[in-house]
Structure formats: C-alpha cells, structure tokens
Motif scaffolding. Structure first.
Motif, PDB file in Angstrom:
ATOM      1  N   THR A   1     -10.902   2.290  -0.933  1.00 26.08           N
ATOM      2  CA  THR A   1     -11.095   3.124   0.259  1.00 26.08           C
ATOM      3  C   THR A   1     -10.078   2.796   1.335  1.00 26.08           C
ATOM      4  N   PHE A   2      -9.833   1.509   1.565  1.00 29.98           N
ATOM      5  CA  PHE A   2      -8.840   1.107   2.556  1.00 29.98           C
ATOM      6  C   PHE A   2      -7.442   1.579   2.163  1.00 29.98           C
ATOM      7  N   ILE A   3      -7.137   1.555   0.873  1.00 30.58           N
ATOM      8  CA  ILE A   3      -5.820   2.030   0.419  1.00 30.58           C
ATOM      9  C   ILE A   3      -5.650   3.508   0.738  1.00 30.58           C
ATOM     10  N   ILE A   4      -6.662   4.314   0.431  1.00 29.27           N
ATOM     11  CA  ILE A   4      -6.573   5.754   0.665  1.00 29.27           C
ATOM     12  C   ILE A   4      -6.450   6.057   2.158  1.00 29.27           C
ATOM     13  N   VAL A   5      -7.300   5.398   2.967  1.00 29.89           N
ATOM     14  CA  VAL A   5      -7.260   5.639   4.414  1.00 29.89           C
ATOM     15  C   VAL A   5      -5.911   5.213   4.995  1.00 29.89           C
ATOM     16  N   THR A   6      -5.382   4.095   4.526  1.00 30.59           N
ATOM     17  CA  THR A   6      -4.099   3.618   5.041  1.00 30.59           C
ATOM     18  C   THR A   6      -2.962   4.535   4.633  1.00 30.59           C
ATOM     19  N   TYR A   7      -3.021   5.082   3.438  1.00 29.73           N
ATOM     20  CA  TYR A   7      -2.024   6.078   3.012  1.00 29.73           C
ATOM     21  C   TYR A   7      -2.043   7.280   3.954  1.00 29.73           C
TER      22      TYR A   7
ATOM     23  N   VAL B   1       7.555   0.089  14.570  1.00 34.39           N
ATOM     24  CA  VAL B   1       6.953  -1.180  14.156  1.00 34.39           C
ATOM     25  C   VAL B   1       5.566  -0.945  13.563  1.00 34.39           C
ATOM     26  N   THR B   2       4.804  -0.042  14.169  1.00 34.82           N
ATOM     27  CA  THR B   2       3.476   0.279  13.635  1.00 34.82           C
ATOM     28  C   THR B   2       3.578   0.917  12.252  1.00 34.82           C
ATOM     29  N   LEU B   3       4.554   1.783  12.065  1.00 34.86           N
ATOM     30  CA  LEU B   3       4.764   2.394  10.751  1.00 34.86           C
ATOM     31  C   LEU B   3       5.117   1.337   9.707  1.00 34.86           C
ATOM     32  N   LEU B   4       5.949   0.382  10.093  1.00 38.03           N
ATOM     33  CA  LEU B   4       6.279  -0.722   9.189  1.00 38.03           C
ATOM     34  C   LEU B   4       5.040  -1.532   8.838  1.00 38.03           C
ATOM     35  N   ALA B   5       4.176  -1.773   9.830  1.00 33.06           N
ATOM     36  CA  ALA B   5       2.939  -2.510   9.576  1.00 33.06           C
ATOM     37  C   ALA B   5       2.039  -1.771   8.598  1.00 33.06           C
ATOM     38  N   LEU B   6       1.950  -0.449   8.728  1.00 37.31           N
ATOM     39  CA  LEU B   6       1.120   0.325   7.797  1.00 37.31           C
ATOM     40  C   LEU B   6       1.674   0.253   6.377  1.00 37.31           C
ATOM     41  N   PHE B   7       2.992   0.270   6.229  1.00 33.79           N
ATOM     42  CA  PHE B   7       3.578   0.132   4.897  1.00 33.79           C
ATOM     43  C   PHE B   7       3.291  -1.251   4.309  1.00 33.79           C
ATOM     44  N   LEU B   8       3.328  -2.281   5.156  1.00 33.29           N
ATOM     45  CA  LEU B   8       2.989  -3.626   4.676  1.00 33.29           C
ATOM     46  C   LEU B   8       1.530  -3.701   4.253  1.00 33.29           C
ATOM     47  N   TYR B   9       0.658  -3.064   5.030  1.00 37.14           N
ATOM     48  CA  TYR B   9      -0.750  -2.992   4.638  1.00 37.14           C
ATOM     49  C   TYR B   9      -0.907  -2.330   3.269  1.00 37.14           C
ATOM     50  N   LEU B  10      -0.159  -1.251   3.057  1.00 37.02           N
ATOM     51  CA  LEU B  10      -0.243  -0.541   1.782  1.00 37.02           C
ATOM     52  C   LEU B  10       0.177  -1.431   0.621  1.00 37.02           C
ATOM     53  N   VAL B  11       1.271  -2.152   0.806  1.00 34.37           N
ATOM     54  CA  VAL B  11       1.753  -3.037  -0.260  1.00 34.37           C
ATOM     55  C   VAL B  11       0.722  -4.123  -0.549  1.00 34.37           C
ATOM     56  N   ALA B  12       0.194  -4.754   0.511  1.00 37.31           N
ATOM     57  CA  ALA B  12      -0.749  -5.859   0.323  1.00 37.31           C
ATOM     58  C   ALA B  12      -2.056  -5.390  -0.303  1.00 37.31           C
ATOM     59  N   THR B  13      -2.616  -4.300   0.219  1.00 39.75           N
ATOM     60  CA  THR B  13      -3.909  -3.836  -0.300  1.00 39.75           C
ATOM     61  C   THR B  13      -3.782  -3.292  -1.719  1.00 39.75           C
ATOM     62  N   THR B  14      -2.676  -2.610  -2.007  1.00 34.90           N
ATOM     63  CA  THR B  14      -2.484  -2.087  -3.365  1.00 34.90           C
ATOM     64  C   THR B  14      -2.334  -3.221  -4.373  1.00 34.90           C
ATOM     65  N   TYR B  15      -1.584  -4.250  -4.005  1.00 31.71           N
ATOM     66  CA  TYR B  15      -1.417  -5.405  -4.908  1.00 31.71           C
ATOM     67  C   TYR B  15      -2.756  -6.103  -5.132  1.00 31.71           C
TER      68      TYR B  15
END
Length: 245
Positions: A116-122, A217-231
């Motif tokens: 769910t967090f992955i989908i919302v973050t996407y 910077v916020t966009l970069l943070a969201l991409f990092l969240y995506l990488v971490a949560t997906t992994y």
C-alpha cells in the motif's frame, strides 16, 4: 548479550535509506512550503504595486494566492505525517528482513501494508513531479524579467534616447497573473528597470528559486522512498515464500 552486541544490532536495524529520504523530505518541504508561502505574498505586493491599478484586476490572483497558501499548510502537515509513517514502515520491514528480534517476523498484513505504501508513494511521486514543473513557472517569469531589465540597462548606457528601450516590456497578463483587460498590466523601459532594482523583486526571485529547489529535493526523497520500500517489499515476499512468517 553484551552492550556492544546490542548496539550493533540496533544500528543494523536502522533503515538508512528511509531515514535519509525522511530527512530530505522534511528539508525539501520546509523549503517549498516556507519559501513558497512568502514568495506568494511578495508576488501579490509586486503585482498590486507595479502592474495593476484597480483592485478588481488582481482580485482573482489574490484569492488564488490565499487559497494556495492554505494548500501549503495542508501539504506541510500531510508530508510530516506521511514521512513518519514511511520511516516507521522502514523500521518494520528492516527488522523483519534482518530478523533482529526473535518473534518479529514478516506477516501477510505487513506485506500488504508495504505494498500500500509503495502504491501511494508512486502516486505522490507523479503528482509531485507536476508540482515540481509548476514551481518552475514563476522562476522562469522572474528570470525573463531580470534578463529584460539587464537589456534595458545596457541600452540605457549605450543610447541616450529613452525611446530606444521604452518599447521593451514585461506583460504580466501573458503569464496569467492578470486578466487581459487589466491596466496597465505591463511595465516598460526604465520603469521596468527600476522594478528590478527593488529589494522586493530580488527577495521574491530568491524565494521562488528556494521553493523550486525544495520541490526538487522532495521529489528526490519520494524516489528514495520508492526504492527503499520496493526493495523491502521484494525481500519480504521472498522470505514469505521461504516460509519465514
């Protein structure tokens, strides 16, 4: 278990990518919300002072600025809470993956929550990409205005006649800041050059640049969240298939 071993296990359980993403998210949102809020207020002052004579001409723009400032308050609150949730989810998945605590294991509910967090973050990343592009518009407008003023100053130094640079203008109506029937709606010649020399102009320009950087910077943070949560989700699925519940 000694104190050193406990410290090593605790340090190993820290989700460093999620932690870095959270810090970047808070820093970016702080820049975007704080500087964006002040930049909008300064924009209203500039337009009211130099580009519009009647209150009716900038009434719509003033209402939009007031509304968007409330949106900024909501964005700051939302991302503050969402960052905490993603960081907590990072701690959960990291602990489950590394099996730091004996009875703390990956569950079906935990994997569903991670998905769910992955989908919302996407979804948030795509929305924020549009916000990032939108925040470049005022920077582009003020950059063009500064370059126009620079050209006027060069012409003023090289040509003695004011008619040589009086036709160079910046029209706020072309950028949607004012309706087409607004008067004067534009600034030309030395009047425009004098606007560019005011502290309000430079403060507004710097604030919009900072807000634009904060959105990035916020966009970069969201991409990092995506990488971490997906992994982490992929590893949790792998552990689930291996029978580690």
């Amino acid at each position: 278990m000694g104190c050193y071993d406990c410290c090593i296990r605790c340090i190993g359980a820290v989700p460093y990518p999620s932690l870095v993403a959270t810090l970047l998210c808070y820093a970016g949102m702080g820049l975007f919300c704080g500087c964006g809020h002040e930049a909008l207020a300064q924009t209203a002052v500039l337009v009211e002072t130099y580009f519009a004579r009647n209150v009716q001409d900038y009434e719509i723009m003033a209402s939009f600025i007031k509304y968007f400032q409330y949106v900024i308050y909501g964005l700051a609150s939302f991302f503050f809470l969402y960052g905490i949730l993603l960081l907590a989810e990072g701690f959960y998945t990291t602990s489950a993956v590394k099996q730091t605590f004996g009875e703390f294991r990956s569950t079906q509910c935990g994997r569903c929550l991670s998905l769910t967090f992955i989908i919302v973050t996407y979804i948030l990343a795509f929305i924020w990409l549009a916000v990032f592009a939108f925040s470049a518009i005022p920077v582009f407008f003020l950059f063009n205005m500064e370059q126009t003023c620079h050209n006027i100053n060069i012409l003023a130094e090289t040509t003695p006649s004011i008619n040589q640079h009086g036709w160079i203008c910046m029209d706020a109506r072309q950028y949607g800041l004012l309706p087409w029937n607004a008067m004067p709606g534009k600034a030309c010649g030395m009047t425009l050059a004098s606007i560019c020399k005011t502290s309000e102009f430079y403060v507004t320009y710097d604030l919009y640049i900072a807000a634009f950087a904060g959105a990035g910077v916020t966009l970069l943070a969201l991409f990092l969240y995506l990488v971490a949560t997906t992994y982490n989700y992929a590893v949790l699925r792998f552990l689930g298939r291996k029978g580690i519940r």
